[in-house]
Design a protein around this motif. Structure first.
Motif, mmCIF file in Angstrom:
data_model
loop_
_atom_site.group_PDB
_atom_site.id
_atom_site.type_symbol
_atom_site.label_atom_id
_atom_site.label_comp_id
_atom_site.label_asym_id
_atom_site.label_seq_id
_atom_site.Cartn_x
_atom_site.Cartn_y
_atom_site.Cartn_z
ATOM 1 N N GLY A 1 -2.128 -6.879 -2.698
ATOM 2 C CA GLY A 1 -3.455 -6.379 -2.368
ATOM 3 C C GLY A 1 -4.347 -7.485 -1.813
ATOM 4 N N SER A 2 -5.474 -7.735 -2.503
ATOM 5 C CA SER A 2 -6.410 -8.778 -2.078
ATOM 6 C C SER A 2 -6.193 -10.082 -2.830
ATOM 7 C CB SER A 2 -7.857 -8.307 -2.294
ATOM 8 O OG SER A 2 -8.085 -8.032 -3.672
ATOM 9 N N LEU A 3 -5.124 -10.147 -3.625
ATOM 10 C CA LEU A 3 -4.845 -11.341 -4.416
ATOM 11 C C LEU A 3 -4.368 -12.484 -3.525
ATOM 12 C CD1 LEU A 3 -4.338 -12.768 -7.196
ATOM 13 C CD2 LEU A 3 -2.032 -11.789 -7.123
ATOM 14 N N GLY A 4 -4.982 -13.651 -3.696
ATOM 15 C CA GLY A 4 -4.531 -14.851 -3.009
ATOM 16 C C GLY A 4 -3.659 -15.675 -3.940
ATOM 17 N N ILE A 5 -2.500 -16.105 -3.479
ATOM 18 C CA ILE A 5 -1.555 -16.870 -4.300
ATOM 19 C C ILE A 5 -1.470 -18.289 -3.750
ATOM 20 C CG2 ILE A 5 0.813 -17.004 -5.134
ATOM 21 C CD1 ILE A 5 0.957 -13.951 -4.790
ATOM 22 N N ILE A 6 -1.831 -19.260 -4.581
ATOM 23 C CA ILE A 6 -1.979 -20.633 -4.123
ATOM 24 C C ILE A 6 -0.945 -21.551 -4.765
ATOM 25 C CG2 ILE A 6 -3.594 -22.538 -3.796
ATOM 26 C CD1 ILE A 6 -4.362 -19.762 -2.517
ATOM 27 N N ASN A 7 -0.092 -22.127 -3.932
ATOM 28 C CA ASN A 7 0.913 -23.098 -4.351
ATOM 29 C C ASN A 7 0.298 -24.492 -4.243
ATOM 30 O OD1 ASN A 7 3.040 -24.878 -4.572
ATOM 31 N ND2 ASN A 7 4.390 -23.785 -3.160
ATOM 32 N N LEU A 8 0.046 -25.138 -5.379
ATOM 33 C CA LEU A 8 -0.611 -26.444 -5.370
ATOM 34 C C LEU A 8 0.247 -27.539 -4.754
ATOM 35 C CD1 LEU A 8 -2.451 -26.659 -8.823
ATOM 36 C CD2 LEU A 8 -3.366 -26.060 -6.578
ATOM 37 N N LEU B 1 -7.682 -14.915 -7.063
ATOM 38 C CA LEU B 1 -6.773 -16.012 -6.779
ATOM 39 C C LEU B 1 -5.860 -16.265 -7.973
ATOM 40 C CD1 LEU B 1 -9.189 -18.635 -5.132
ATOM 41 C CD2 LEU B 1 -7.371 -17.362 -3.962
ATOM 42 N N PHE B 2 -4.611 -16.580 -7.676
ATOM 43 C CA PHE B 2 -3.657 -17.031 -8.701
ATOM 44 C C PHE B 2 -3.147 -18.394 -8.255
ATOM 45 C CE2 PHE B 2 0.888 -17.141 -10.167
ATOM 46 C CZ PHE B 2 0.597 -17.420 -11.504
ATOM 47 N N ILE B 3 -3.342 -19.415 -9.105
ATOM 48 C CA ILE B 3 -3.000 -20.793 -8.756
ATOM 49 C C ILE B 3 -1.891 -21.295 -9.680
ATOM 50 C CG2 ILE B 3 -3.889 -23.152 -8.638
ATOM 51 C CD1 ILE B 3 -6.604 -21.980 -7.905
ATOM 52 N N TYR B 4 -0.827 -21.855 -9.078
ATOM 53 C CA TYR B 4 0.308 -22.328 -9.870
ATOM 54 C C TYR B 4 0.859 -23.616 -9.260
ATOM 55 C CZ TYR B 4 3.499 -20.501 -6.283
ATOM 56 O OH TYR B 4 4.182 -20.272 -5.111
ATOM 57 N N SER B 5 1.753 -24.287 -9.982
ATOM 58 C CA SER B 5 2.248 -25.607 -9.566
ATOM 59 C C SER B 5 3.136 -25.561 -8.331
ATOM 60 C CB SER B 5 3.022 -26.271 -10.716
ATOM 61 O OG SER B 5 2.164 -26.602 -11.771
ATOM 62 N N GLY B 6 3.927 -24.509 -8.222
ATOM 63 C CA GLY B 6 4.817 -24.399 -7.073
ATOM 64 C C GLY B 6 6.106 -25.177 -7.223
ATOM 65 N N ILE C 1 -3.069 -10.420 -13.628
ATOM 66 C CA ILE C 1 -3.092 -11.373 -12.520
ATOM 67 C C ILE C 1 -3.352 -10.659 -11.198
ATOM 68 C CG2 ILE C 1 -1.744 -13.067 -11.220
ATOM 69 C CD1 ILE C 1 -0.277 -13.750 -13.804
ATOM 70 N N SER C 2 -2.760 -9.485 -11.035
ATOM 71 C CA SER C 2 -2.909 -8.723 -9.785
ATOM 72 C C SER C 2 -4.356 -8.336 -9.521
ATOM 73 C CB SER C 2 -2.031 -7.472 -9.816
ATOM 74 O OG SER C 2 -0.658 -7.800 -9.874
ATOM 75 N N ASN C 3 -5.153 -8.222 -10.580
ATOM 76 C CA ASN C 3 -6.557 -7.840 -10.429
ATOM 77 C C ASN C 3 -7.487 -9.023 -10.173
ATOM 78 O OD1 ASN C 3 -6.239 -5.039 -10.774
ATOM 79 N ND2 ASN C 3 -6.163 -5.256 -13.000
ATOM 80 N N MET C 4 -6.912 -10.222 -10.087
ATOM 81 C CA MET C 4 -7.702 -11.411 -9.815
ATOM 82 C C MET C 4 -7.874 -11.608 -8.300
ATOM 83 S SD MET C 4 -8.591 -12.991 -12.621
ATOM 84 C CE MET C 4 -8.284 -12.791 -14.384
#
Length: 300
Positions: free
Chosen positions: A115-122, A93-98, A88-91
């Motif tokens: 790092g450059s990973l974007g974490i998105i709370n839907l 964007l990581f998208i999850y329900s939140g 996941i860290s190498n992606m």
């Protein structure tokens, strides 16, 4: 020996001039290519398949999207490993329900290499409802059943991808608008049928379908600890005008023989969230009153 050396020098100089002459245009082109805008290829990791369908509505065939799970039980019981964290860290964007739908999400996110990973709370921007479960009150995780809640979540997907790939902002915007338009058109088809359900009282067995029933303005009442027959009497309900909502996956242990029932799904792993909403609406629409036949005398 000197002649051979001199000749080699002459050849070397000639080759150098030749390489410079032919390579300069190539160098200029390379520099130009660097200044040209290039499509950014994103790698996106999504927790479940219905969320994956949301992402695909925005990116279509552009970028790479992967999901981790399909069914709810696997999501609930998931135990992550170091390999999962690294993947996941190498992606991008990581998208999850939140929500508590993924009970491990907070812990996992805290261990990711940002790092450059974007974490998105839907769930960002969504007003979550309370959820009574096992004598405890918590946030209701099934917000993706709600019409407006789904639209907000889809907007969050679109905005996150636009932020990571601004060059294609208009492309993602067009895909989002298309998805919303199609969704609204599909729902509108059943709007009159849903309105005709106002004569019914819907008995819910828990809070699982709160977002859906509120979106559709259904008249609901939640069963308490009373027996169903006693509950109906206490609340002065007409047995012919009640419909009991049952979870399509879990069902119920109650004896509902002789009562009107409808099976709805709060989550279905192989179905996109918009299709899930439409499926439930179609099932509810089956209880709608048929259109009244206009008498020939009235039609004149």
């Amino acid at each position: 020996m000197k002649k051979i050396t001199f000749a080699m020098v002459i050849i070397t100089i000639a080759l150098s001039f030749g390489m410079s002459f032919f390579s300069n245009p190539l160098l200029a082109n390379t520099e130009n290519n660097r200044t040209e805008s290039r499509d950014k290829y994103l790698n996106i990791m999504i927790v479940n398949k219905p969320q994956y369908y949301m992402v695909k509505k925005i990116i279509k065939e552009k970028n790479n999207a992967e999901y981790m799970f399909t069914n709810e039980k696997d999501i609930s019981e998931f135990k992550y490993s170091e390999d999962v964290l690294n993947n996941i860290s190498n992606m991008d964007l990581f998208i999850y329900s939140g929500t508590s739908f993924e009970p491990w999400s907070d812990s996992l996110i805290s261990e990711l290499k940002k790092g450059s990973l974007g974490i998105i709370n839907l769930a960002r921007g969504i007003k979550l409802l309370n959820y009574g479960h096992d004598n405890d009150t918590k946030e209701n995780p099934y917000y993706f059943e709600g019409i407006e809640e789904y639209k907000i979540a889809l907007y969050n997907v679109k905005a996150a991808i636009q932020d990571r790939d601004p060059q294609n902002r208009d492309y993602y915007e067009e895909n989002y608008n298309e998805a919303i338009k199609n969704f609204d058109t599909s729902i509108k088809e059943y709007s009159e049928k849903i309105k005709s359900l106002s004569e019914y009282k819907f008995i819910t067995l828990n809070n699982d379908f709160d977002y859906l029933t509120k979106s559709l303005n259904l008249n609901t009442i939640q069963l308490d600890n009373h027996e169903l027959s006693e509950f109906i009497k206490i609340n002065n309900l007409d047995p012919k005008k009640i419909i009991i909502i049952v979870d399509g996956e879990k069902g119920t242990k109650l004896d509902l023989s002789g009562y009107n029932t409808i099976k709805l799904w709060k989550y279905y792993g192989d179905m996109s969230f918009d299709d899930l909403i439409l499926y439930n609406i179609k099932e509810l629409s089956k209880w709608a009153k048929p259109n009244e036949v206009v008498n020939s005398s009235n039609a004149k």
